[in-house]
Design a protein around this motif. Structure first.
Motif, mmCIF file in Angstrom:
data_model
loop_
_atom_site.group_PDB
_atom_site.id
_atom_site.type_symbol
_atom_site.label_atom_id
_atom_site.label_comp_id
_atom_site.label_asym_id
_atom_site.label_seq_id
_atom_site.Cartn_x
_atom_site.Cartn_y
_atom_site.Cartn_z
ATOM 1 N N GLN A 27 -4.430 -4.971 -5.514
ATOM 2 C CA GLN A 27 -4.803 -3.613 -4.879
ATOM 3 C C GLN A 27 -6.292 -3.764 -4.682
ATOM 4 O OE1 GLN A 27 -4.883 -0.682 -3.759
ATOM 5 N NE2 GLN A 27 -6.920 -0.235 -3.924
ATOM 6 N N ILE A 78 2.290 1.586 -3.661
ATOM 7 C CA ILE A 78 1.213 2.511 -4.444
ATOM 8 C C ILE A 78 0.957 3.885 -4.266
ATOM 9 C CG2 ILE A 78 0.706 0.034 -5.148
ATOM 10 C CD1 ILE A 78 -1.884 0.566 -3.792
ATOM 11 N N PHE A 79 1.077 3.925 -3.147
ATOM 12 C CA PHE A 79 0.606 5.210 -2.498
ATOM 13 C C PHE A 79 1.957 6.255 -2.852
ATOM 14 C CE2 PHE A 79 0.051 8.807 0.523
ATOM 15 C CZ PHE A 79 -1.255 9.255 0.492
ATOM 16 N N ARG A 135 0.804 -1.083 0.051
ATOM 17 C CA ARG A 135 -0.003 0.062 0.154
ATOM 18 C C ARG A 135 0.772 1.261 0.209
ATOM 19 N NH1 ARG A 135 -4.859 2.103 3.648
ATOM 20 N NH2 ARG A 135 -3.720 1.027 5.446
ATOM 21 N N LEU A 177 -6.721 -6.763 -1.929
ATOM 22 C CA LEU A 177 -6.459 -6.159 -0.511
ATOM 23 C C LEU A 177 -7.372 -5.076 -0.071
ATOM 24 C CD1 LEU A 177 -2.546 -6.086 -0.697
ATOM 25 C CD2 LEU A 177 -3.851 -7.808 0.361
ATOM 26 N N ALA A 178 -7.839 -4.195 -0.943
ATOM 27 C CA ALA A 178 -8.940 -3.364 -0.498
ATOM 28 C C ALA A 178 -9.985 -3.813 0.171
ATOM 29 C CB ALA A 178 -8.934 -2.304 -1.454
ATOM 30 N N THR A 179 -10.482 -4.899 -0.554
ATOM 31 C CA THR A 179 -11.808 -5.415 -0.219
ATOM 32 C C THR A 179 -11.740 -6.640 0.888
ATOM 33 O OG1 THR A 179 -11.537 -7.151 -1.849
ATOM 34 C CG2 THR A 179 -12.789 -5.196 -2.398
ATOM 35 N N GLY A 180 -10.509 -6.597 1.404
ATOM 36 C CA GLY A 180 -10.128 -7.653 2.612
ATOM 37 C C GLY A 180 -10.008 -9.082 2.084
ATOM 38 N N ILE A 183 -7.566 4.686 -3.796
ATOM 39 C CA ILE A 183 -6.987 3.453 -3.808
ATOM 40 C C ILE A 183 -6.470 3.233 -2.456
ATOM 41 C CG2 ILE A 183 -6.943 3.221 -6.289
ATOM 42 C CD1 ILE A 183 -4.095 4.069 -6.039
ATOM 43 N N PHE A 184 -6.022 4.496 -1.644
ATOM 44 C CA PHE A 184 -5.291 4.459 -0.466
ATOM 45 C C PHE A 184 -6.095 3.909 0.597
ATOM 46 C CE2 PHE A 184 -3.420 6.290 3.436
ATOM 47 C CZ PHE A 184 -2.217 5.521 3.067
ATOM 48 N N HIS A 185 -7.409 4.179 0.460
ATOM 49 C CA HIS A 185 -8.671 4.151 1.412
ATOM 50 C C HIS A 185 -8.922 2.475 1.495
ATOM 51 C CE1 HIS A 185 -10.970 5.786 4.433
ATOM 52 N NE2 HIS A 185 -10.452 6.872 4.012
ATOM 53 N N TRP A 186 -8.299 1.901 2.501
ATOM 54 C CA TRP A 186 -8.399 0.357 2.632
ATOM 55 C C TRP A 186 -9.581 0.085 3.694
ATOM 56 C CZ3 TRP A 186 -3.524 -2.766 1.838
ATOM 57 C CH2 TRP A 186 -3.223 -2.902 0.473
ATOM 58 N N PRO A 187 -9.748 -1.002 4.038
ATOM 59 C CA PRO A 187 -10.865 -1.544 4.926
ATOM 60 C C PRO A 187 -11.053 -0.335 6.031
ATOM 61 C CG PRO A 187 -9.282 -3.213 4.586
ATOM 62 C CD PRO A 187 -8.978 -2.412 3.484
#
Lengths: 200, 200
Positions: A154, A98-99, A95, A157-160, B98-102
Motif C-alpha cells: 500500500q 483494499i478499498f 487498490r 504504491l501510494a508513494t509512487g 489509504i485510498f488517496h494515491w498519487p
DNA sequence: ACCTGAACACCGTTCAAGT
DNA sequence: ACCTGAACACCGTTCAAGT
C-alpha cells in the motif's frame, strides 16, 4: 468465444480499471467494451458494487490457483511475494481490493479471502514444525506477516514507488522472525530480486 | 463563529464521511450542510478531489499536533498507537487516506505525511541510541513498523473487527524487534489495552 | 472577492417493452 | 431468458451574472 458473457464483462472492467483508474470504470463503458447496452450488465450482476467485488474475488482466486497448481505447497515467503507481485503488476486492482470494505460481505470475495488465508496458515505451520519460524498461534503469526505485506505494498504504491520495495520490507520482517526461530528460514532471494525490479 | 468558511466545509465533509461513507460526501450536500450553494466550495477548493485531500491532510496534521503538544517526544510505540487509535475512531477517514494515491501529489497532504514520518523516525533513532530497538537504517525500520501498522489497521477494519486488533499485531512486531535489540523496549501496555477496547 | 442559479455532460438504476 | 431504449434522480463542473 467460448468465454461466458459474465467473465467477458469482468475482463473489460479490469482493463478499464488498469488503464484509467477506478473513476473510469462505468457500467456504460463496460457494456460498450463488450458490445452490449449500458444496462445489460444487470443481467449478470446485481449492481456496480457487485461487479467490482466479483472482479477482485476472481483476481484473488487466480492468485490462489497459481499457488495451488504447484506440486508442493509453497513457503509463506513465496506465497506472500507472489501476492505482492500481483499487486505491483495490477496496482489499481489491489487498490480496489483494499478499498472494498464490509459494505455487505460479498460471498465470493469472502470465500476467496478465506481460501488464500487457509493456504497461507498451512504454509506457516509447516515451517513452524520445521523450526524455521517462531512457535505460537499460526493464525496470529499469519496476521502479522499479512499486515506487514499489505501495508508495505500500500505504502509503496501510494508513494509512487519512492519508498522501500515491499519485498525488502517483507524480507526484513522474516529476518527478525528468524531470530525467534531455531533455524533461519529461506529468504527466497531470487523471488525478492525479481519482485524488486517489477516496479521502477 | 470565528471558524473560517474553509474549515467549516471540511468539518461538514468529515461529518458526512463518518456518517454514511465516501459515496455520501457530495459537494452539494457539503454546501447544504454549511448553508451555501452547491458550488460555493469551488471558491475554496479547486475540485472535490482537492477538498478530500485537504480533509485528510488536516486530519494528519491534527494527529501530529497531538503528539507534538507533549513535553517530550513520544516513543515509536506511542506514536504508532496514537495513529491507530485515530484510525479506529474514524475508520472512513482512514479508508479515504489509504485510498488517496498519487493522483497529483497534493501539497498539504505530502507535507503532513512528511511531518509525521520525520517525527516517527526521530523517535526510532532515540530508542536505537538507547539500545531499545535493533540497529540499522532508521528509515528502513520506520518503513517496517509503519507498514505493519497500516496493514493491521486496514485488515482489522476491512473484516469488521473480527481479526486480531492492530495494537496486538503491532505489539507482536515490537516483541520480535526486541530480540534484535540489547534491551527490551517498553510495551506501552496501558495504551495497548485502551486501544484494544476502542472497537468491539 | 465571493456567491448564485441555470446549464451541461455524465452517471447508476429502474422499467416497460421487445425477441 | 436475455437484452434494449427511454426515463429518473443524481452528480461534478462550468459559466454568465449578480452584489
Amino acid at each position: 468465444m467460448g468465454i461466458p458473457r459474465c467473465d467477458h464483462l469482468l475482463i473489460a472492467a479490469a482493463a478499464l480499471l488498469d488503464k484509467a483508474g477506478p473513476a473510469a470504470v462505468t457500467l456504460r463503458d463496460v457494456g460498450r467494451a463488450v458490445g452490449v447496452s449500458h444496462n445489460a450488465p444487470y443481467r449478470h450482476f446485481a449492481s456496480k458494487q457487485d461487479l467490482l467485488a466479483s472482479l477482485i474475488a476472481r483476481e484473488l482466486r487466480d492468485v490462489c490457483k497459481e499457488a495451488e497448481a504447484l506440486e508442493r505447497l509453497p513457503s509463506p515467503q513465496t506465497l506472500i511475494l507472489t501476492f505482492a507481485r500481483w499487486a505491483l503488476a495490477y496496482p489499481e486492482r489491489f487498490r480496489l481490493m483494499i478499498f472494498h470494505w464490509p459494505d455487505g460481505a460479498h460471498a465470493d470475495l469472502c470465500e476467496a479471502r478465506c481460501r488464500w488465508q487457509a493456504m497461507f496458515i498451512r504454509a506457516i505451520e509447516i515451517q513452524q514444525a520445521a523450526a524455521l519460524l517462531p512457535t505460537g498461534d499460526p493464525e496470529r503469526l499469519s496476521c502479522l506477516i499479512r499486515s506487514t505485506a499489505l501495508g508495505a505494498i500500500q505504502h509503496y504504491l501510494a508513494t509512487g514507488g519512492k519508498d522501500t520495495p515491499p519485498a525488502e520490507v517483507i524480507g526484513d520482517l522474516f529476518g527478525y522472525l528468524a531470530r525467534g526461530a531455531q533455524r533461519a528460514p529461506p529468504t527466497n532471494a531470487a523471488l525478492v530480486a525479481e519482485l524488486s525490479g517489477a516496479v521502477d
